[in-house]
Design an enzyme around this catalytic site. Structure first.
Site, PDB file in Angstrom:
ATOM      1  N   ASP A 181       5.266  -3.116  -0.189  1.00 39.77           N
ATOM      2  CA  ASP A 181       4.265  -2.993   0.859  1.00 39.77           C
ATOM      3  C   ASP A 181       4.722  -3.741   2.110  1.00 39.77           C
ATOM      4  OD1 ASP A 181       2.003  -5.068  -1.029  1.00 39.77           O
ATOM      5  OD2 ASP A 181       3.474  -5.702   0.459  1.00 39.77           O
TER       6      ASP A 181
ATOM      7  N   MET B  68      -7.167 -12.357   4.935  1.00 34.16           N
ATOM      8  CA  MET B  68      -7.549 -11.141   5.682  1.00 34.16           C
ATOM      9  C   MET B  68      -8.748 -11.403   6.601  1.00 34.16           C
ATOM     10  SD  MET B  68      -7.166  -8.393   2.562  1.00 34.16           S
ATOM     11  CE  MET B  68      -7.825  -9.462   1.296  1.00 34.16           C
TER      12      MET B  68
ATOM     13  N   GLY C 258       3.356  -8.652  -1.620  1.00 28.65           N
ATOM     14  CA  GLY C 258       3.324  -9.944  -0.935  1.00 28.65           C
ATOM     15  C   GLY C 258       2.548 -10.979  -1.741  1.00 28.65           C
TER      16      GLY C 258
ATOM     17  N   ILE D 240      -3.655 -11.810  -6.552  1.00 27.89           N
ATOM     18  CA  ILE D 240      -4.545 -12.425  -5.556  1.00 27.89           C
ATOM     19  C   ILE D 240      -4.670 -11.424  -4.409  1.00 27.89           C
ATOM     20  CG2 ILE D 240      -4.896 -14.336  -3.916  1.00 27.89           C
ATOM     21  CD1 ILE D 240      -5.207 -15.334  -6.717  1.00 27.89           C
TER      22      ILE D 240
ATOM     23  N   LYS E 209       0.401  -0.638   3.993  1.00 34.44           N
ATOM     24  CA  LYS E 209      -0.966  -0.304   4.395  1.00 34.44           C
ATOM     25  C   LYS E 209      -1.232  -0.940   5.737  1.00 34.44           C
ATOM     26  CE  LYS E 209      -2.823  -0.284  -0.223  1.00 34.44           C
ATOM     27  NZ  LYS E 209      -3.416  -1.148  -1.209  1.00 34.44           N
TER      28      LYS E 209
END
Ligand code: SAH
Length: 259
Positions: free
Chosen positions: A40, A174, A93, A98, A62
């Protein structure tokens, strides 16, 4: 579970927070065996450089606005490659479990009878805290640490009451895009507006930044400093700890990975 697929299998590998030398030995050994590497966008260039030249690379990066590949399609891809007899490394990552959607990928493999193994990685909270010399549970400041996902969508539905405050550290993954809303939510839940916060941007990578302020200024700090993903928000007294000079040895410029 019995492996019904030739010799193919899936290895979900945590790539750590960025720096290649934070990979585990087991992760490096998995990469060495890979026929296919499905990665990713958070996996940086120096980790990708460890992929053997003969391995086939598939990017499933993404982006917030545009999911290049839906999660279900990623599961299907892993299964199809393993059923074709390949050793498939799914490189993710940080740690695969998690906020990494590793659970769905394990389920997809199980459902298809494909052998799957998970190799843990250093989550960005651990890597970032270490690089910044910011102990998330410093004995004088916190005896609890919580990890939450701060995506804007669904923020209102999440119950964070009690996760932040005196003696507690809250780490928000995030959360950059929703920084204003996150501060508002925490203050509405009763957290003092002058609670210390820190942002760890590009943790462990060259160009890493540690930015500090108070909760009421979280959104303002993100805007003023043009904080970009990937970044973590730390809420609590430990956010005042650390040594910003500790990150100054990370000077070599690398392209920024995209989350
Ligand atoms: N599985 C990953 C997290 C994936 S969710 C892990 O264990 O770290 C993606 C979020 O992780 C990003 O939005 C950011 O909040 C955080 N993140 C990942 N790498 C980071 C880095 N190098 N520096 C700061 N935050 C990072």
């Amino acid at each position: 579970m019995e492996n019904t697929a030739k010799s193919g299998r899936v290895l979900l590998v945590g790539a750590g927070p960025g720096a290649a030398d934070l990979l585990t030995l087991r992760a490096v050994r998995a990469l060495e065996q890979a026929d296919v590497v499905v990665h990713d966008g958070l996996v940086g260039a120096d980790v990708m450089a460890l992929v053997p030249p003969a391995a086939r690379l598939v990017s499933v990066a993404k982006r917030r606005d545009r999911h290049t590949m839906q999660q279900e399609a990623i599961g299907d891809l892993l299964v199809a490659e393993a059923l074709a007899g390949n050793i498939v490394v799914r490189l993710k990552g940080g740690d695969p479990f998690i906020f990494g959607r590793g659970g769905e990928e394990v389920s997809a493999c199980y459902a298809a009878g494909v052998s799957v193994e998970v190799i843990p990685g250093i989550s960005s909270a651990m890597g970032g805290a270490a690089a910044a010399l910011m102990p998330l549970t410093h004995r004088d400041h916190a005896s609890i640490v919580s990890f939450v996902a701060g995506e804007c969508r669904g923020l209102a539905d999440q119950n964070w009451v009690g996760l932040a405050g005196k003696g507690r550290t809250l780490v928000i993954y995030m959360g950059v895009t929703g920084a204003y809303a996150i501060a508002e939510k925490l203050i509405a839940d009763g957290l003092a507006p002058d609670t210390p916060i820190a942002i760890l941007e590009r943790a462990t990578l060259p160009g890493m930044r540690v930015l500090r302020s108070l909760l009421a200024d979280l959104g303002g700090l993100v805007a003023r400093q043009a904080v970009i993903s990937p970044a973590l928000i730390i809420v609590g007294d430990v956010a005042t700890l650390g040594d910003d000079a500790a990150i100054s040895n990370l000077t070599k410029a690398l392209p920024c990975p995209v989350s």
